[in-house]
Every structure is written in C-alpha cells, then in structure tokens.
Enzyme design. Structure first.
Site, short mmCIF file in Angstrom:
data_model
loop_
_atom_site.label_atom_id
_atom_site.label_comp_id
_atom_site.label_asym_id
_atom_site.label_seq_id
_atom_site.Cartn_x
_atom_site.Cartn_y
_atom_site.Cartn_z
N SER A 86 -49.07 -79.39 3.37
CA SER A 86 -47.70 -79.73 3.75
C SER A 86 -47.40 -81.18 3.36
CB SER A 86 -47.49 -79.46 5.24
OG SER A 86 -46.14 -79.61 5.59
N HIS A 190 -41.25 -75.22 6.40
CA HIS A 190 -41.60 -74.29 5.32
C HIS A 190 -40.95 -72.91 5.52
CE1 HIS A 190 -44.28 -77.39 3.97
NE2 HIS A 190 -44.84 -77.41 5.15
#
Length: 312
Positions: A86, A190
C-alpha cells in the site's frame, strides 16, 4: 538475493519513532522533512496517541518517513529488489531511486490528505480475515458488498467497505475463516470509496520528475516488476483505489530467487507473512535501532553469498 520491503498503514504505534531520533543526524533529517510537508513528524512519531496517528493524513507520511530513516541507518546497502505494501510503495519508490526522499514525502502527504477526504464521505473501514480458502472468502465478501482490498497471501485477506457491511461480515464469516480482526485504519482503502483521491493524486503526479528504478521494483498491483519511473508513478496513483496483491509480490520474490528479506520500520507485518509464505527465506524486521546490527549482518551474509555465486 535481498529484497527490501516497506509496510503499509496500520503498522504504526504510539512512540515508535522515538528511538530512531537518537541516531546521529536523524532528528535534523526528520525536521527538514517536516518543514517540507508542513507536518511535525517528530511530534506524531514520539508524543501523539493512537487516535492521532490513526488519522490517514498523519499515518501515511509518518510511515514513509520511518521507512526512509531506518533504511538510511543501515548504511550504504544495495538491495536486488524493493517492494511496498500500500503506502509502502512510495517508500519503495524512494529506495529504487524513482523519487528522492523529499518528493516521496510530499507525494505521500498529498496522498494521505486526499484519502482522508475521501474516507470522510462515508463511514468505512477494513478488517483482516485469517484462514479459509481464498476463492471461497472472496466470493463471500462480494456477496456482502465488500471488496477484498488486500490479498496478502499466507491465509490472510483484508476486507473493506462500509461499517454496516463489516458488521455483517462479523456476524457471517466465510467458511473456514478463523478470525475477523478490525484494522486501525480510517477508511476503505483500495476500493471504489477512494475514487475521489485518485483524481487529486493524478494532478499531484504531474509535478513529479521520476527516474527509472535502479533495482527491481515489484508492484503490488499485480506482482510484476516495473521498468520505468513513469509507470511506477502511474501505479502509485491508481493503487489508491485498486486492491493490493501482496500474495503476487511474494510469488515474484520466489521467481526472482530472493533469499533474504528486510522489512523497514515499523517492521513486523510483512515479515510475518513472508515467514509463512516464503519458507527458507531469511527475514528480519527493523522495529528499533537495536535490530540494525542483525540486519547489517544479514545483508553482509547476502552480499557474501552473492559474491560467491558470481565468482563460482
């Protein structure tokens, strides 16, 4: 073969930066970064409580700063590959020479603010699911309206969605899942909920002048290595609203022949996944400066092994 990896949001804990600031030059470096992004990183990394550093706009630059600081403390190292989970992908982009440290922190500051704004629109969150069959779990999540936002491998998938959807998951776990663990993040990262942040990051990316990676850069979009700086930045923008496929990154580590993995501060999460998914790969997590000597020894061992292989 050595891979250097950087963790994502949720790895931060109150005070975790404190011992690192005692290293020579560290406090000055963090102060300069703080001035560059308009955020007091030293305060948040040493004095702020868990709620304060849970704030996406704070957590993300704090994590990147910690990763850069701890990697610099290792000295002049040359990993064969880098990757990040991430927001850790921005740290990895700096490791690979795609962005300099200041540019990486300026980008992550804008990323954190944009994602915090997107998260404020709807109350959302994320929960880790431990155990179970991935295909069964993903199908169950989709039935509940949730997104498999992080497919981490080693029996772990992170679900993201509204708080109501996550509550339904608690009451109706997929078959085979042992536990559902809420994560200390402030939004459904996400996923489609982050779409507004993508547009802001696209604008921010236009001001960057990325260089091509100097080492193998493994993208968590699909586990593939990326050859150009422009493509790395494009993926950094898009991944805000796309699932993280750390499982595919680990598959690529296998294909590349990785034999050692070092996770920068605040290390632990990716090291744990690697221990389960990459048997035989030596791992080390940089949690405090006390771990530096062991990390240097592992890197030296790797370098010696690499030199022996090249000589043979």
């Amino acid at each position: 073969m050595l891979v250097l990896v950087a963790p994502g949001q949720g790895a931060q804990t109150p005070g975790f930066l404190t011992p690192w600031l005692d290293l020579p030059g560290a406090a000055d470096r963090v102060a300069a970064w703080s001035d560059a992004i308009g955020l007091d990183l030293a305060h948040y990394g040493t004095q702020a409580d868990a709620d304060a550093i849970r704030d996406t706009a704070v957590a993300q630059p704090l994590l990147v700063a910690a990763g850069l600081l701890s990697a610099a403390a290792l000295g002049d190292i040359a990993p064969d590959a880098v990757a990040g989970h991430s927001v850790g992908e921005i740290t990895a982009a700096a490791f690979a020479g795609v962005l300099d440290d200041t540019a990486a922190l300026q980008l992550v500051r804008k990323r954190g603010l944009a994602m915090a704004d997107a998260a404020a629109v709807t109350k959302t969150g994320m929960s880790a699911l431990l155990g179970g069959d991935p295909e069964v779990t993903v199908a169950h999540l989709e039935k509940l309206g949730l997104t498999p936002a992080n497919v981490n491998g080693a029996g772990q998938i992170v679900a993201a969605g509204t708080l109501e959807e996550l509550a339904a998951l608690e009451a109706d776990k997929p078959e085979g899942v042992r536990r559902v663990v809420p994560l200390t993040v402030a939004g459904a990262f996400h996923t489609r909920h982050m779409a507004p942040a993508v547009a802001k990051l696209e604008e921010a990316a236009q001001a960057l002048t990325p260089a091509d990676p100097t080492v193998a850069y493994v993208s968590n979009k699909d586990g593939r290595t990326v050859a150009t700086g422009a493509e790395v930045v494009s993926r950094l923008v898009g991944q805000v609203a796309n699932p993280v496929r750390w499982d595919l990154c680990m598959e690529t580590f296998k294909e590349l022949g990785v034999t050692a993995l070092v996770e920068v501060c605040p290390g632990g999460t990716l090291t744990g996944l690697s221990k389960r998914a990459l048997p035989g790969v030596k791992t080390l997590a940089l949690k405090t400066p006390d771990d530096l000597d062991a990390a240097r020894a592992l890197i030296a061992e790797h370098s010696s092994a690499a030199a022996d292989t090249q000589t043979a």
